[in-house]
Enzyme design. Structure first.
Site, PDB file in Angstrom:
ATOM      1  N   ASP A 172      50.036  49.681  53.757  1.00 11.45           N
ATOM      2  CA  ASP A 172      49.857  48.958  54.684  1.00 11.45           C
ATOM      3  C   ASP A 172      50.802  48.306  55.006  1.00 11.45           C
ATOM      4  O   ASP A 172      50.862  46.695  54.966  1.00 11.45           O
ATOM      5  CB  ASP A 172      48.497  48.225  53.390  1.00 11.45           C
ATOM      6  CG  ASP A 172      47.360  48.455  53.352  1.00 11.45           C
ATOM      7  OD1 ASP A 172      46.626  49.038  54.451  1.00 11.45           O
ATOM      8  OD2 ASP A 172      46.921  48.532  51.644  1.00 11.45           O
ATOM      9  N   SER A 221      54.360  43.994  56.660  1.00  9.09           N
ATOM     10  CA  SER A 221      52.858  43.756  55.965  1.00  9.09           C
ATOM     11  C   SER A 221      51.798  43.111  56.175  1.00  9.09           C
ATOM     12  O   SER A 221      51.792  42.398  56.989  1.00  9.09           O
ATOM     13  CB  SER A 221      53.372  42.897  54.561  1.00  9.09           C
ATOM     14  OG  SER A 221      51.726  42.254  53.822  1.00  9.09           O
ATOM     15  N   ARG A 222      50.826  43.944  56.400  1.00  8.70           N
ATOM     16  CA  ARG A 222      49.701  43.968  57.263  1.00  8.70           C
ATOM     17  C   ARG A 222      48.384  42.675  57.222  1.00  8.70           C
ATOM     18  O   ARG A 222      47.599  42.622  57.776  1.00  8.70           O
ATOM     19  CB  ARG A 222      49.475  45.571  58.286  1.00  8.70           C
ATOM     20  CG  ARG A 222      50.271  46.550  58.673  1.00  8.70           C
ATOM     21  CD  ARG A 222      50.121  47.661  58.963  1.00  8.70           C
ATOM     22  NE  ARG A 222      50.875  48.315  59.705  1.00  8.70           N
ATOM     23  CZ  ARG A 222      51.754  49.354  59.077  1.00  8.70           C
ATOM     24  NH1 ARG A 222      50.994  49.715  57.997  1.00  8.70           N
ATOM     25  NH2 ARG A 222      52.351  49.495  59.655  1.00  8.70           N
ATOM     26  N   ILE A 223      48.333  43.307  55.616  1.00  4.62           N
ATOM     27  CA  ILE A 223      47.325  42.099  55.128  1.00  4.62           C
ATOM     28  C   ILE A 223      47.979  41.347  54.054  1.00  4.62           C
ATOM     29  O   ILE A 223      46.723  40.615  54.191  1.00  4.62           O
ATOM     30  CB  ILE A 223      45.866  43.288  55.029  1.00  4.62           C
ATOM     31  CG1 ILE A 223      46.529  43.919  53.549  1.00  4.62           C
ATOM     32  CG2 ILE A 223      45.413  44.318  55.834  1.00  4.62           C
ATOM     33  CD1 ILE A 223      45.635  44.943  52.518  1.00  4.62           C
TER      34      ILE A 223
END
Ligand code: ATP
Ligand code: MG
Length: 495
Positions: free
Chosen positions: A333, A358-360
């Protein structure tokens, strides 16, 4: 009454006879045993050799079974028997493993005696499905300011640490373990294919910081058998699943997956499988993705536990376009990219914000940190750009450019952090607030260092409950902002 005795007979019958198929080892090729006479075994099943050594069914030819020997193959000979009891590989799990150093078969490696465990878990397991999970909602505090403020990690996330040799990847991961002290997060450090001395260093650091009691160390060092090195990350994951299924939060570090890929390539070549891109076998993507899938955040009726993964990859000359790196980048992620030039310039941890994402994670960030760090990344990247430009043309900077340069230098000094010295999140809030007021822009490098060293002590002396309140509420509002402002004012007035 009659029925009950019938049932009893059944149980006796089952325990009196052990179902097993007997095969014969035809040949041994280093760590692979080839056996015949096991028509009903399937891939992933565990077999036992006549001397008690364990093996894992890893492939087939038309009438032969390919077995990966998990322990030592030195005492196995062609002609010896191998048994199939119809079991899949499962190993003991439990709280007793906390604070221990074990190998990939869960046997103690620290000479501290047997480990108590009453349960076994399957080593290879299908990851929880979408319906069993919920979106991330809590942050994993790593204690590294640049990560928590700019590229935050959430519990249940998979965040890749990627970079050249000696760029501080392990140090950041170990800091994250140190920072979990008192936070009720079980940490698992899984060493794969690294030297024994590097593992000893890690153990020493964890012992020194008194965090071994919430940590399990899994040793799959280069000196263990290839079978164990291959198995190590799955065993680590299995141990984590035990704590996750019991409602706990788990952090697993795989140090590193590059070496795991090498080992799998070695095993595949011994099995005679056709090599593909970069000589890796075609199923290497599956090998890593079935591992990465197992991280996650379980929904409340399943205990609300979580498992966060920090896999590490080593690359050469900063090239992230290799087969293994592109694979693992696509199944995580986000990634933290560690840069050698930054490391050499003294910007440590050497995380390159241009290439890290950081995608989430930001969804779960503390509201306090989120509001204070909103523009941090942009300001820093603008500063880096400006620095490059002004190297060519040093004169005639506008006022705003000068201001940006000063802010950038302050951010740089704030983000530089010594290893093994994590900064608690409430202290990060204090630093970021000071930065937002512009106080740090006017300071020299040594003054900022002094501020970082002394300020927390002063706040705790002048306003004892302030940092604990921020830590508890995770917010930074009205009265607390005013209290922090007064502390900052007092600190800089006395300077
Ligand atoms: P390897 O490729 O060997 O696994 P690595 O990328 O994991 O290396 P580390 O072992 O964490 O890197 O660190 C490399 C060296 O840099 C170590 O000597 C360590 O002490 C030093 N180092 C790492 N982080 C910092 C830091 N924040 N401040 C100062 N020194 C650091
Ligand atoms: Mg390392």
């Amino acid at each position: 009454m009659e029925k009950r005795s019938e049932e009893k007979d059944k149980i006796d019958f089952a325990s009196a006879f052990e179902v097993r198929e007997v095969g014969i080892v035809k040949s041994i090729q280093k760590i692979i045993a080839i056996a015949t006479g096991l028509p009903s075994c399937v891939s992933g099943q565990m077999l036992e050799f006549v001397n008690g050594e364990k093996g894992l069914v890893i492939g087939f030819t038309e009438d032969e079974v390919q077995i990966l020997v998990l322990g030592s193959a030195a005492n196995l000979r062609a002609g010896c028997e191998v048994y199939n009891k119809g079991q899949f590989l499962s190993l003991p799990v439990g709280k007793g493993f906390l604070g221990r150093v074990i190998n990939a078969l869960c046997a103690p490696e620290d000479g501290m005696g047997d480990i108590d465990s009453s349960e076994e878990y399957p080593v290879f397991k299908v990851a929880p499905g979408v319906m069993e999970r919920i979106p991330v909602e809590k942050t994993l505090e790593t204690g590294t300011l640049s990560i928590d403020a700019i590229i935050p990690i959430a519990k249940g996330q998979r965040q890749l640490l990627i970079g050249d040799r000696l760029t501080g990847k392990t140090s950041v991961a170990i800091d994250a373990i140190i920072n979990q002290k008192g936070k009720d997060v079980v940490c698992i450090y899984c060493c794969i294919g690294k030297t024994h001395s590097s593992l000893l260093k890690v153990i020493e650091t964890l012992k020194d910081r008194d965090v071994l009691s919430h940590t399990i160390i899994l040793s799959g060092t280069a000196s263990t058998s290839p079978g164990e090195q291959y198995l190590a990350p799955y065993t680590a994951c299995m141990l984590g699943e035990y704590f996750m299924n019991n409602g706990g939060d788990v952090l697993v570090i795989f140090d590193d997956l590059t070496r795991h890929a090498w080992i799998y390539r070695q095993i595949s070549l011994l099995l005679g499988r056709a090599p593909g891109r970069e000589a890796y076998p075609g199923d290497i993507f599956y090998v890593h993705s079935q591992l990465m899938e197992r991280a996650g955040y379980l929904k409340p009726d399943l205990g609300n536990g979580s498992m966060t993964f920090l896999p590490i990859l080593e690359v050469q000359q900063g090239d992230v376009t290799g087969y293994i790196s592109t694979n693992v980048i696509s199944m995580t992620d986000g990634q933290l990219y560690f840069s050698t030039p930054l490391f050499n310039k003294g910007f440590r941890p050497a995380i390159d914000f241009g290439l890290s994402v950081s995608r989430i994670g930001s969804k779960a960030q503390w509201p306090a940190i989120k509001s204070l760090s909103r523009t941090l990344r942009l300001e820093y990247l603008q500063y880096k750009e400006l620095v490059q430009m002004t190297q060519l043309r040093a004169t005639g900077l506008s006022k705003s450019a000068e201001q940006l340069l000063r802010r950038g230098e302050a951010i740089t000094q704030l983000l530089i952090q010594d290893k093994n010295d994590p900064v608690p999140s409430e202290v990060q809030v204090a630093y970021l607030y000071a930065l937002s007021l512009g106080i740090l822009d006017e300071l020299t490098v040594s003054e900022i260092k002094k501020f970082k060293k002394e300020f927390v002590g002063k706040v705790n002396e002048w306003d004892r409950s302030l940092l604990p309140v921020i830590s508890e509420t995770r917010e930074f509002k009205d009265a607390n902002i005013e209290r922090m402002r007064r502390c900052l004012q007092r600190y800089f007035e006395q300077e």
